[in-house]
Design a protein around this motif. Structure first.
Motif, PDB file in Angstrom:
ATOM      1  N   LEU A 144      40.709  26.446  45.514  1.00  0.00           N
ATOM      2  CA  LEU A 144      40.398  27.575  44.628  1.00  0.00           C
ATOM      3  C   LEU A 144      40.745  28.873  45.353  1.00  0.00           C
ATOM      4  O   LEU A 144      40.288  29.107  46.477  1.00  0.00           O
ATOM      5  CB  LEU A 144      38.898  27.536  44.298  1.00  0.00           C
ATOM      6  N   ARG A 145      41.553  29.691  44.709  1.00  0.00           N
ATOM      7  CA  ARG A 145      41.917  30.971  45.343  1.00  0.00           C
ATOM      8  C   ARG A 145      40.735  31.950  45.237  1.00  0.00           C
ATOM      9  O   ARG A 145      40.049  31.962  44.186  1.00  0.00           O
ATOM     10  CB  ARG A 145      43.134  31.583  44.647  1.00  0.00           C
ATOM     11  N   PRO A 146      40.546  32.781  46.272  1.00  0.00           N
ATOM     12  CA  PRO A 146      39.436  33.756  46.205  1.00  0.00           C
ATOM     13  C   PRO A 146      39.512  34.623  44.942  1.00  0.00           C
ATOM     14  O   PRO A 146      38.494  34.892  44.306  1.00  0.00           O
ATOM     15  CB  PRO A 146      39.633  34.595  47.470  1.00  0.00           C
ATOM     16  N   SER A 147      40.724  35.027  44.556  1.00  0.00           N
ATOM     17  CA  SER A 147      40.853  35.876  43.363  1.00  0.00           C
ATOM     18  C   SER A 147      40.420  35.120  42.104  1.00  0.00           C
ATOM     19  O   SER A 147      39.834  35.691  41.174  1.00  0.00           O
ATOM     20  CB  SER A 147      42.305  36.335  43.211  1.00  0.00           C
ATOM     21  N   ALA A 148      40.706  33.809  42.084  1.00  0.00           N
ATOM     22  CA  ALA A 148      40.359  32.992  40.908  1.00  0.00           C
ATOM     23  C   ALA A 148      38.848  32.789  40.847  1.00  0.00           C
ATOM     24  O   ALA A 148      38.240  32.810  39.774  1.00  0.00           O
ATOM     25  CB  ALA A 148      41.077  31.646  40.987  1.00  0.00           C
ATOM     26  N   LYS A 149      38.242  32.616  42.014  1.00  0.00           N
ATOM     27  CA  LYS A 149      36.793  32.440  42.077  1.00  0.00           C
ATOM     28  C   LYS A 149      36.081  33.724  41.623  1.00  0.00           C
ATOM     29  O   LYS A 149      35.125  33.689  40.853  1.00  0.00           O
ATOM     30  CB  LYS A 149      36.401  32.097  43.524  1.00  0.00           C
ATOM     31  N   LYS A 150      36.608  34.852  42.082  1.00  0.00           N
ATOM     32  CA  LYS A 150      36.011  36.151  41.726  1.00  0.00           C
ATOM     33  C   LYS A 150      36.110  36.378  40.203  1.00  0.00           C
ATOM     34  O   LYS A 150      35.133  36.723  39.550  1.00  0.00           O
ATOM     35  CB  LYS A 150      36.751  37.253  42.491  1.00  0.00           C
ATOM     36  N   ALA A 151      37.306  36.127  39.679  1.00  0.00           N
ATOM     37  CA  ALA A 151      37.505  36.342  38.236  1.00  0.00           C
ATOM     38  C   ALA A 151      36.568  35.430  37.437  1.00  0.00           C
ATOM     39  O   ALA A 151      35.987  35.843  36.429  1.00  0.00           O
ATOM     40  CB  ALA A 151      38.963  36.065  37.866  1.00  0.00           C
ATOM     41  N   LEU A 152      36.418  34.201  37.899  1.00  0.00           N
ATOM     42  CA  LEU A 152      35.566  33.243  37.193  1.00  0.00           C
ATOM     43  C   LEU A 152      34.103  33.690  37.237  1.00  0.00           C
ATOM     44  O   LEU A 152      33.434  33.745  36.192  1.00  0.00           O
ATOM     45  CB  LEU A 152      35.714  31.857  37.824  1.00  0.00           C
ATOM     46  N   THR A 153      33.634  34.012  38.420  1.00  0.00           N
ATOM     47  CA  THR A 153      32.203  34.332  38.533  1.00  0.00           C
ATOM     48  C   THR A 153      31.872  35.629  37.787  1.00  0.00           C
ATOM     49  O   THR A 153      30.828  35.726  37.152  1.00  0.00           O
ATOM     50  CB  THR A 153      31.739  34.409  40.002  1.00  0.00           C
ATOM     51  N   GLU A 154      32.783  36.594  37.808  1.00  0.00           N
ATOM     52  CA  GLU A 154      32.521  37.825  37.042  1.00  0.00           C
ATOM     53  C   GLU A 154      32.472  37.533  35.550  1.00  0.00           C
ATOM     54  O   GLU A 154      31.610  38.027  34.834  1.00  0.00           O
ATOM     55  CB  GLU A 154      33.600  38.873  37.347  1.00  0.00           C
ATOM     56  N   ALA A 155      33.384  36.672  35.110  1.00  0.00           N
ATOM     57  CA  ALA A 155      33.444  36.368  33.668  1.00  0.00           C
ATOM     58  C   ALA A 155      32.226  35.563  33.222  1.00  0.00           C
ATOM     59  O   ALA A 155      31.782  35.673  32.073  1.00  0.00           O
ATOM     60  CB  ALA A 155      34.732  35.609  33.352  1.00  0.00           C
ATOM     61  N   LEU A 156      31.676  34.769  34.131  1.00  0.00           N
ATOM     62  CA  LEU A 156      30.509  33.951  33.768  1.00  0.00           C
ATOM     63  C   LEU A 156      29.281  34.826  33.479  1.00  0.00           C
ATOM     64  O   LEU A 156      28.340  34.373  32.830  1.00  0.00           O
ATOM     65  CB  LEU A 156      30.193  32.949  34.889  1.00  0.00           C
ATOM     66  N   ASP A 157      29.314  36.059  33.963  1.00  0.00           N
ATOM     67  CA  ASP A 157      28.190  36.962  33.693  1.00  0.00           C
ATOM     68  C   ASP A 157      28.277  37.608  32.311  1.00  0.00           C
ATOM     69  O   ASP A 157      27.351  38.285  31.880  1.00  0.00           O
ATOM     70  CB  ASP A 157      28.126  38.069  34.756  1.00  0.00           C
ATOM     71  N   LEU A 158      29.415  37.439  31.643  1.00  0.00           N
ATOM     72  CA  LEU A 158      29.558  38.040  30.311  1.00  0.00           C
ATOM     73  C   LEU A 158      28.944  37.107  29.267  1.00  0.00           C
ATOM     74  O   LEU A 158      28.801  35.911  29.491  1.00  0.00           O
ATOM     75  CB  LEU A 158      31.032  38.266  29.981  1.00  0.00           C
ATOM     76  N   LEU A 159      28.611  37.662  28.132  1.00  0.00           N
ATOM     77  CA  LEU A 159      28.101  36.850  27.028  1.00  0.00           C
ATOM     78  C   LEU A 159      28.810  37.267  25.751  1.00  0.00           C
ATOM     79  O   LEU A 159      28.853  38.447  25.415  1.00  0.00           O
ATOM     80  CB  LEU A 159      26.588  37.070  26.874  1.00  0.00           C
ATOM     81  N   GLY A 160      29.380  36.297  25.055  1.00  0.00           N
ATOM     82  CA  GLY A 160      30.007  36.621  23.774  1.00  0.00           C
ATOM     83  C   GLY A 160      31.130  35.657  23.462  1.00  0.00           C
ATOM     84  O   GLY A 160      31.952  35.352  24.337  1.00  0.00           O
ATOM     85  N   ASN A 161      31.118  35.162  22.242  1.00  0.00           N
ATOM     86  CA  ASN A 161      32.218  34.299  21.785  1.00  0.00           C
ATOM     87  C   ASN A 161      33.408  35.200  21.469  1.00  0.00           C
ATOM     88  O   ASN A 161      33.275  36.154  20.691  1.00  0.00           O
ATOM     89  CB  ASN A 161      31.752  33.543  20.533  1.00  0.00           C
ATOM     90  N   PRO A 162      34.578  34.935  22.062  1.00  0.00           N
ATOM     91  CA  PRO A 162      35.724  35.831  21.833  1.00  0.00           C
ATOM     92  C   PRO A 162      36.124  35.966  20.363  1.00  0.00           C
ATOM     93  O   PRO A 162      36.872  36.874  20.013  1.00  0.00           O
ATOM     94  CB  PRO A 162      36.859  35.186  22.646  1.00  0.00           C
ATOM     95  N   SER A 163      35.603  35.101  19.512  1.00  0.00           N
ATOM     96  CA  SER A 163      35.937  35.220  18.084  1.00  0.00           C
ATOM     97  C   SER A 163      34.894  36.043  17.326  1.00  0.00           C
ATOM     98  O   SER A 163      35.072  36.319  16.141  1.00  0.00           O
ATOM     99  CB  SER A 163      36.035  33.832  17.437  1.00  0.00           C
ATOM    100  N   SER A 164      33.811  36.405  18.001  1.00  0.00           N
ATOM    101  CA  SER A 164      32.780  37.198  17.317  1.00  0.00           C
ATOM    102  C   SER A 164      33.259  38.640  17.152  1.00  0.00           C
ATOM    103  O   SER A 164      33.957  39.165  18.015  1.00  0.00           O
ATOM    104  CB  SER A 164      31.479  37.201  18.127  1.00  0.00           C
ATOM    105  N   VAL A 165      32.799  39.266  16.061  1.00  0.00           N
ATOM    106  CA  VAL A 165      33.308  40.622  15.801  1.00  0.00           C
ATOM    107  C   VAL A 165      32.457  41.705  16.470  1.00  0.00           C
ATOM    108  O   VAL A 165      32.866  42.849  16.559  1.00  0.00           O
ATOM    109  CB  VAL A 165      33.429  40.908  14.285  1.00  0.00           C
ATOM    110  N   HIS A 166      31.260  41.339  16.963  1.00  0.00           N
ATOM    111  CA  HIS A 166      30.420  42.366  17.581  1.00  0.00           C
ATOM    112  C   HIS A 166      30.989  42.795  18.942  1.00  0.00           C
ATOM    113  O   HIS A 166      31.941  42.200  19.451  1.00  0.00           O
ATOM    114  CB  HIS A 166      28.966  41.893  17.709  1.00  0.00           C
ATOM    115  N   SER A 167      30.346  43.815  19.513  1.00  0.00           N
ATOM    116  CA  SER A 167      30.928  44.427  20.715  1.00  0.00           C
ATOM    117  C   SER A 167      31.022  43.445  21.889  1.00  0.00           C
ATOM    118  O   SER A 167      31.993  43.460  22.636  1.00  0.00           O
ATOM    119  CB  SER A 167      30.124  45.668  21.114  1.00  0.00           C
ATOM    120  N   GLN A 168      30.020  42.570  22.026  1.00  0.00           N
ATOM    121  CA  GLN A 168      30.078  41.645  23.171  1.00  0.00           C
ATOM    122  C   GLN A 168      31.185  40.610  22.974  1.00  0.00           C
ATOM    123  O   GLN A 168      31.845  40.209  23.933  1.00  0.00           O
ATOM    124  CB  GLN A 168      28.708  40.988  23.387  1.00  0.00           C
ATOM    125  N   GLY A 169      31.369  40.197  21.744  1.00  0.00           N
ATOM    126  CA  GLY A 169      32.484  39.294  21.442  1.00  0.00           C
ATOM    127  C   GLY A 169      33.809  39.993  21.706  1.00  0.00           C
ATOM    128  O   GLY A 169      34.737  39.407  22.271  1.00  0.00           O
TER     129      GLY A 169
END
Ligand code: PLP
Length: 388
Positions: free
Chosen positions: A13-38
């Motif tokens: 696992l590349r450090p950049s890939a690990k960082k991107a993954l862990t940061e994204a895991l802190d987000l909440l929202g289905n990318p298909s949802s129309v609200h701001s978190q989505g």
């Protein structure tokens, strides 16, 4: 910790890939949802799509995120075959190769067994390179009936490169769609999807430093392979299911680094690889470098050690703290003869005596030296262990 020289199976696992993954895991929202978190997870997903597209010379709309190479190959092969036959056109011929990964060979054979496909394999030279005369002959003979050509860009066992733009050019005479499994090519040779003229191309994240379970099928804008999964219509309606933005972000980071470092890394690894081959053949003069003289990526060394068995070699090397592979493992991890070596014309005994050493971004000269030391110790034992 063991020395890991099996980077073609999966890499760190590349450090950049690990960082991107862990940061994204802190987000909440289905990318298909129309609200701001989505909308914010959608933004991340679309930025990742842009990044992966840039890494492989594709348009952003051509990136269909999925779970990896196996899914991409199945989707491209079955999906293109089905779409070619949608209107009763009777395009039943598939041209492929016996040295493909099982994730290509098996869907091709599934179509032959269950849907009446007629499969023709190209010939290879002894070093594994495609014999383009045999491809030309197959295209000339079956042209209008060919549903697709599927040939890998880089072979995952030997590193042998196929000139994919040349395949596409030859296929264009009959407008035959061409798919390539580029899983072993990404990060190892430059890839330009649009310049290649390909219809579809499979990619896998874990071969370039992303986690296992993310990849993409790159699909030309003009193509619409039938989907394997139907549902919410995500990913151009080619791959339904809630989009995995954390893994997509991680894949984008890994693909960016792998392609940015490609030239320098391949120069570095080619030197190490060539040294491994020279030292192995010095140590074991009967050893065969299967793809010797072929046009190949710099990170694979694929050997046959006559008079031995792959499983004994692998076990003994592992005991010495060196992880390598034979290239071909079935689900249960039981080694069979390498189908790639067989496809290159080696016999069963030779194909059962393969060792594949593959280098990656974490590989150092100490690692390859450890392999040589371990081989010197275990090769005589492996020779004795082989059944008479
Ligand atoms: C050339 C090639 N194609 C396809 C695959 C399968 O990819 P994935 O593990 O992402 O399903 C692999 C993995 O070993 C591979 O090396």
């Amino acid at each position: 910790m063991s020395v890991f020289l099996d980077h073609a199976s999966t890499t760190a696992l590349r450090p950049s890939a690990k960082k991107a993954l862990t940061e994204a895991l802190d987000l909440l929202g289905n990318p298909s949802s129309v609200h701001s978190q989505g909308r914010s997870t959608r933004e991340l997903l679309e930025a990742s799509r842009d990044t992966v597209a840039k890494a492989v010379g594709a348009n952003r709309s051509e990136i269909i995120f999925n779970s990896g190479g196996t899914e991409g190959n199945n989707h491209a092969i079955k999906g293109i075959y089905w779409s070619q036959n949608q209107t009763g056109a009777k395009k039943t011929v598939i041209i492929s190769s016996e040295t493909e990964h099982h994730a290509v060979i098996d869907p091709v054979q599934w179509l032959a067994k269950n849907q009446g496909a007629e499969v023709h394999f190209v010939k290879h030279f002894a070093n594994g390179m495609v014999d383009f005369e045999s491809l030309k002959a197959l295209i000339s003979k079956h042209g209008p009936s060919v549903a697709l050509i599927t040939l890998m860009w880089v072979n995952n066992e030997t590193g042998v490169i196929t000139d994919i733009p040349r395949v596409v050019q030859m296929a264009s005479e009959f407008q035959i769609p061409v798919h390539t499994d580029a899983v072993a090519a990404l990060g190892h040779i430059p890839i330009d999807f649009q310049a290649s003229g390909l219809t579809a191309m499979s990619l896998s994240g874990h071969k370039v430093g992303a986690p296992i379970g993310i990849g993409a099928l790159v699909v030309a804008r003009s193509a619409k392979p039938i989907s394997l999964v139907h549902g919410g219509g995500q990913e151009r309606a080619l791959r339904s299911g809630t989009m995995n933005y954390p893994l997509a972000a991680s894949f984008a980071a890994a693909a960016t680094d792998a392609t940015a470092e490609l030239k320098e890394e391949m120069n570095r690894l080619t030197v190490l690889r060539d040294e491994v081959e020279a030292r192995v053949t010095q140590l074991v003069p009967s050893a065969i470098v299967t793809a010797s003289g072929a046009d190949r990526a710099g990170y694979n060394a694929h050997f046959i050690f006559p008079g031995t068995q792959s499983d004994a070699l692998l076990f003994l090397l592992d005991q010495e703290g060196v992880c390598v592979s034979a290239g071909s493992a079935c689900q249960a991890g039981v080694l069979g003869p390498s189908h790639v070596a067989i496809g290159m014309g080696f016999d069963q005994a030779q194909a059962s005596a393969c060792v594949r050493v593959t280098l990656g971004f974490t590989t150092t000269a100490d690692d390859t030296a450890a392999f040589i030391r371990a081989l010197a110790k275990i090769h005589p034992i492996a020779l004795q262990a082989a059944p008479a």
